[in-house]
Design an enzyme around this catalytic site. Structure first.
Site, mmCIF file in Angstrom:
data_model
loop_
_atom_site.group_PDB
_atom_site.id
_atom_site.type_symbol
_atom_site.label_atom_id
_atom_site.label_comp_id
_atom_site.label_asym_id
_atom_site.label_seq_id
_atom_site.Cartn_x
_atom_site.Cartn_y
_atom_site.Cartn_z
ATOM 1 N N CYS A 1 21.554 8.037 15.592
ATOM 2 C CA CYS A 1 22.421 6.918 15.248
ATOM 3 C C CYS A 1 23.658 7.511 14.497
ATOM 4 C CB CYS A 1 21.738 5.761 14.529
ATOM 5 S SG CYS A 1 20.230 5.348 14.975
ATOM 6 N N ASP A 2 23.539 8.378 13.505
ATOM 7 C CA ASP A 2 24.754 8.626 12.585
ATOM 8 C C ASP A 2 25.039 9.875 12.664
ATOM 9 O OD1 ASP A 2 24.481 5.962 11.700
ATOM 10 O OD2 ASP A 2 22.662 6.589 10.336
ATOM 11 N N CYS B 1 18.391 7.832 10.633
ATOM 12 C CA CYS B 1 18.458 8.209 12.068
ATOM 13 C C CYS B 1 19.508 8.998 12.439
ATOM 14 C CB CYS B 1 18.663 6.689 12.736
ATOM 15 S SG CYS B 1 18.833 6.790 14.395
#
Ligand code: NAP
Length: 307
Positions: free
Chosen positions: A134-135, A131
């Site tokens: 997300c990261d 992701c």
């Protein structure tokens, strides 16, 4: 007994909840994690009509708000099994009493596919991510590798290139599967290098990722690409809840269902990415939610007429 239990709160599930509320059905949405589904993994959603440039996170939030505004109850619960009972189904959930319902709509979507190469599992969360939104922030001013050639991989590479010093996108063929618009944007981004005809033989590292070993599938040449992060975006697998033995699926595990979203088990419907379809998009998932409830409503009327 509910009229309908919706499993999953991505775009298909939330659209179904809005339509179920408007059809005055008694229903609940069961969600095992955070509302939103895969939309949460998308940075900019630029193809949902009427909302150009909205972020995946904002769209997920709006969908949930809208469903709740219509009166939807979203309950945190992980569904395990279902059984047929008189007039409907009993659904077992992990931490609560079973739920009984006349119909079920499975809107569980799909989840990232794994590469299956050495180092992938070992460094998951230690540099290997599924992701980018997300990261990605953890890799500011660092070098990263993105694997895949579809819309997700190309979008991820463009997104990561905003903060990372260099992005190498690795694709196993010499032509992207992603849309032309995205590929044009990718090619215009100066700090993205494209490695075509290449596969990852190994994700290397010590405590965290230090790079990948790439193999050119045409020449056999091996090279190491240094990287602190590896973003895997090689497609998805359906989240069919392990119910493929009770509800017919295709070879890849997607529930067999057409535009009416009816599976081959009367009373059970599947909407969004988890069913067989040509185009898996947010807009088609949302459309499925509406279509499914339209047909569920008709099915419930037939059931009522038989009682
Ligand atoms: P996808 O379209 O299935 O693409 C997967 C990519 O990974 C393909 O390029 C495939 O290569 C490659 N791949 C698959 N298995 C691999 C392996 N074992 N090793 C190396 N490469 C592998 O998946 P996606 O990009 O996640 O997209 C899923 C769906 O969501 C699609 O329908 C897509 O259009 C949609 N989506 C849309 C948007 C948007 O419209 N903004 C954004 C994201 C996703 P090949 O090409 O050689 O098969």
């Amino acid at each position: 007994m509910y009229d309908l239990v919706i499993i999953g709160s991505g775009p298909a599930g939330m659209a179904a909840a809005i339509y179920a509320a408007r059809a005055e059905l008694s229903f609940v949405v069961l969600e095992k994690g955070v509302s939103g589904g895969q939309v949460l993994n998308t940075s900019d959603v630029d193809n949902y009509p009427g909302l150009p440039g909205i972020s995946g996170f904002d769209l997920a939030e709006k969908l949930e708000e809208h469903a709740k505004h219509c009166g939807a109850e979203i309950r945190m619960a992980e569904v395990t099994e279902f059984e047929k009972i008189e007039g409907g189904f009993r659904i077992s959930i992990d931490s609560d009493d079973p739920v009984e319902t006349r119909t079920i709509l499975i809107a569980t979507g799909a989840q990232p596919r794994k590469l299956g190469c050495p180092g992938e599992e070992e460094f998951a969360g230690m540099g290997v991510s599924y992701c980018a939104t997300c990261d990605g922030a953890f890799f500011k001013n660092r070098e990263v590798v993105v694997i895949g050639g579809g819309n997700t991989a190309v979008e991820d590479a463009i997104y990561l290139a905003r903060g990372c010093s260099k992005v190498t996108i690795v694709h196993r063929r010499d032509e992207f599967r992603a849309s032309k618009t995205l590929v044009t944007a990718l090619r215009k981004t100066p700090n993205i290098e494209i490695a075509f005809d290449s596969v990852v033989d190994e994700i290397c590292g010590e405590d965290t990722v230090t790079g990948v070993t790439l193999r050119n599938v045409k020449t056999g040449a091996i090279r190491n690409v240094p990287a602190d992060g590896v973003f895997v975006a090689v497609g998805t697998n359906p989240v069919n809840l392990g119910w493929q033995d009770s509800i017919p699926c295709d070879a890849a595990g997607y529930f067999l269902a057409g535009e009416d979203c009816a599976t081959q088990v009367p009373g059970i419907y599947a909407a969004g990415d988890v069913r067989t379809k040509d185009l898996r998009q947010i807009v088609t998932a949302a459309a499925d939610g509406a279509n499914a409830v339209y047909h569920i409503d008709q099915y419930l009327a037939e059931l009522a007429a038989q009682e």
